[in-house]
Design an enzyme around this catalytic site. Structure first.
Site, PDB file in Angstrom:
ATOM      1  N   SER A 190       0.831  -1.201   0.000  1.00 47.33           N
ATOM      2  CA  SER A 190       0.000   0.000   0.000  1.00 47.33           C
ATOM      3  C   SER A 190       0.870   1.257   0.000  1.00 47.33           C
ATOM      4  O   SER A 190       0.373   2.348  -0.258  1.00 47.33           O
ATOM      5  CB  SER A 190      -0.901  -0.005   1.229  1.00 47.33           C
TER       6      SER A 190
ATOM      7  N   CYS B 112       2.036  -6.617  10.233  1.00 47.68           N
ATOM      8  CA  CYS B 112       1.873  -5.399   9.441  1.00 47.68           C
ATOM      9  C   CYS B 112       3.265  -4.959   9.001  1.00 47.68           C
ATOM     10  O   CYS B 112       4.222  -5.066   9.777  1.00 47.68           O
ATOM     11  CB  CYS B 112       1.223  -4.315  10.304  1.00 47.68           C
ATOM     12  N   THR B 113       3.350  -4.485   7.769  1.00 45.73           N
ATOM     13  CA  THR B 113       4.645  -4.089   7.211  1.00 45.73           C
ATOM     14  C   THR B 113       5.420  -3.107   8.095  1.00 45.73           C
ATOM     15  O   THR B 113       6.648  -3.134   8.126  1.00 45.73           O
ATOM     16  CB  THR B 113       4.416  -3.386   5.856  1.00 45.73           C
ATOM     17  N   HIS B 114       4.689  -2.235   8.789  1.00 45.93           N
ATOM     18  CA  HIS B 114       5.349  -1.161   9.535  1.00 45.93           C
ATOM     19  C   HIS B 114       5.858  -1.584  10.921  1.00 45.93           C
ATOM     20  O   HIS B 114       6.763  -0.961  11.461  1.00 45.93           O
ATOM     21  CB  HIS B 114       4.386   0.009   9.736  1.00 45.93           C
TER      22      HIS B 114
ATOM     23  N   CYS C 183       2.075  -6.397   1.501  1.00 47.11           N
ATOM     24  CA  CYS C 183       1.136  -5.758   2.421  1.00 47.11           C
ATOM     25  C   CYS C 183       0.304  -6.830   3.126  1.00 47.11           C
ATOM     26  O   CYS C 183      -0.326  -7.670   2.467  1.00 47.11           O
ATOM     27  CB  CYS C 183       0.232  -4.849   1.596  1.00 47.11           C
ATOM     28  N   ASN C 184       0.302  -6.804   4.443  1.00 46.39           N
ATOM     29  CA  ASN C 184      -0.486  -7.792   5.206  1.00 46.39           C
ATOM     30  C   ASN C 184      -1.975  -7.654   4.915  1.00 46.39           C
ATOM     31  O   ASN C 184      -2.680  -8.648   4.772  1.00 46.39           O
ATOM     32  CB  ASN C 184      -0.264  -7.605   6.705  1.00 46.39           C
TER      33      ASN C 184
ATOM     34  N   GLU D  59       5.205   6.044  10.096  1.00 51.82           N
ATOM     35  CA  GLU D  59       5.214   6.993   8.974  1.00 51.82           C
ATOM     36  C   GLU D  59       5.791   8.343   9.396  1.00 51.82           C
ATOM     37  O   GLU D  59       6.432   9.031   8.619  1.00 51.82           O
ATOM     38  CB  GLU D  59       3.792   7.195   8.439  1.00 51.82           C
TER      39      GLU D  59
HETATM   40  N1  DGL Z   1       0.891  -2.240   4.425  1.00 49.69           N
HETATM   41  C1  DGL Z   1      -0.165  -2.302   5.419  1.00 49.69           C
HETATM   42  C2  DGL Z   1      -0.143  -3.696   6.076  1.00 49.69           C
HETATM   43  O1  DGL Z   1       0.858  -4.371   6.128  1.00 49.69           O
HETATM   44  C3  DGL Z   1      -0.005  -1.216   6.484  1.00 49.69           C
HETATM   45  C4  DGL Z   1      -0.275   0.174   5.981  1.00 49.69           C
HETATM   46  C5  DGL Z   1      -1.684   0.386   5.458  1.00 49.69           C
HETATM   47  O2  DGL Z   1      -2.645   0.425   6.258  1.00 49.69           O
HETATM   48  O3  DGL Z   1      -1.827   0.480   4.253  1.00 49.69           O
HETATM   49  O4  DGL Z   1      -1.158  -4.130   6.541  1.00 49.69           O
END
Ligand code: DGL
Length: 272
Positions: free
Chosen positions: A15, A188-190, A77-78, A156
């Site tokens: 994302s 989650c990626t972050h 992205c999860n 972020e």
């Molecule tokens: N990339 C999303 C995930 O891993 C986290 C950021 C988003 O909400 O887009 O779920």
């Protein structure tokens, strides 16, 4: 399914920037592979969105990467892995892998007491994907899932080690201090960027699972088993595409990759 060849790049989408945690592991483990990364920065975040929207966005991201001639696609992205992967992979011309299966596998390998915690975005947690994947591997394991949406925003904004991040982590993670989990999936990626803060709150008794590492392993095994691993090359090319202005990507990417990225190209993803 189209015949893939060794010299084609690996496609990765997320994302936004977070998927660079997965890209980084893929660069490390597969140094001979070209990678095309697409971050949907114009439509980020996916976490709070409905399944229909995440499927539609992921479909467009997939079409874009296919047009670049990728040999496989990693959904970094999860949220997209949880809500869209099973739908999109059905009619995709190349193999697609997500991050939830590898994350679940790592957690099952790591737990000693059969109690696993999972944290992720609202979309990922409401899909219950990790509980399902873990249950398929070992039905006796108990899974405790919790959405921690603010964590994405902290990362972020570069709030990786600030007192405010610790306060929020203490509040979110309080259930995991008493429910006896010995393993926590950072779904989650972050979240891997908040590892230090999370470790401070939960202490060393809880093993933190970063699905990026296991995902890179899965990609490696997949390329090996399908005979499309690129073993030697003299020049490796990584290309980065985004759907909004590249400037912020340049700035924040440093948190994720540790390196500066210069060649970021903006595309109109809605055309795909
Ligand atoms: N990339 C999303 C995930 O891993 C986290 C950021 C988003 O909400 O887009 O779920």
């Amino acid at each position: 399914m189209a015949e893939a060849s060794r010299s084609q790049p690996i496609g990765i989408f997320d994302s936004g920037l977070g998927g660079l945690t997965v890209a980084k592991e893929i660069f490390r483990l597969l140094p001979n592979e070209d990678v095309i990364y697409f971050g949907d920065t114009g439509r980020y975040p996916y976490g709070p969105r409905s399944k229909d929207i995440v499927v539609e966005f992921s479909r467009q991201n997939t079409r874009f990467l296919l047009e670049q001639g990728v040999k496989m696609i990693v959904v970094a992205c999860n949220t997209a892995s949880a809500l869209a992967l099973s739908v999109i992979k059905q009619d995709c011309d190349v193999d697609m892998l997500g991050v939830t299966k590898p994350g679940a596998l790592s957690a099952v390998k790591a737990t000693r007491n059969g109690k696993i915690g999972v944290i992720g975005t609202t979309g990922t947690i409401s899909s219950d994907i990790y509980a399902k994947e873990i249950g398929e591997l070992d039905s006796k394991i108990k899974v405790f899932s919790l959405a921690c949406p603010l964590f994405v925003h902290l990362v972020e904004e570069g709030y990786l080690n600030k007192p405010a991040s610790k306060l929020i982590a203490e509040d979110y993670l309080a259930p995991f201090c008493t429910n006896g989990v010995d393993t926590l999936v950072l779904g989650c990626t972050h979240y891997p960027l908040l590892k230090e803060v999370i470790r401070e709150v939960l202490g060393d008794r809880v093993v933190l699972i970063d699905s990026a590492e296991e995902t890179a392993q899965t990609v490696y095994q997949h390329l090996m088993s399908t005979n499309i691993l690129r073993e030697k090359t003299t020049d490796v090319l990584h290309k980065f595409y985004v759907s909004d202005l590249p400037d912020r990507f340049h700035q924040v990417a440093r948190h994720f990759l540790g390196d500066k990225i210069t060649n970021v190209i903006r595309i109109d993803i809605t055309k795909y």
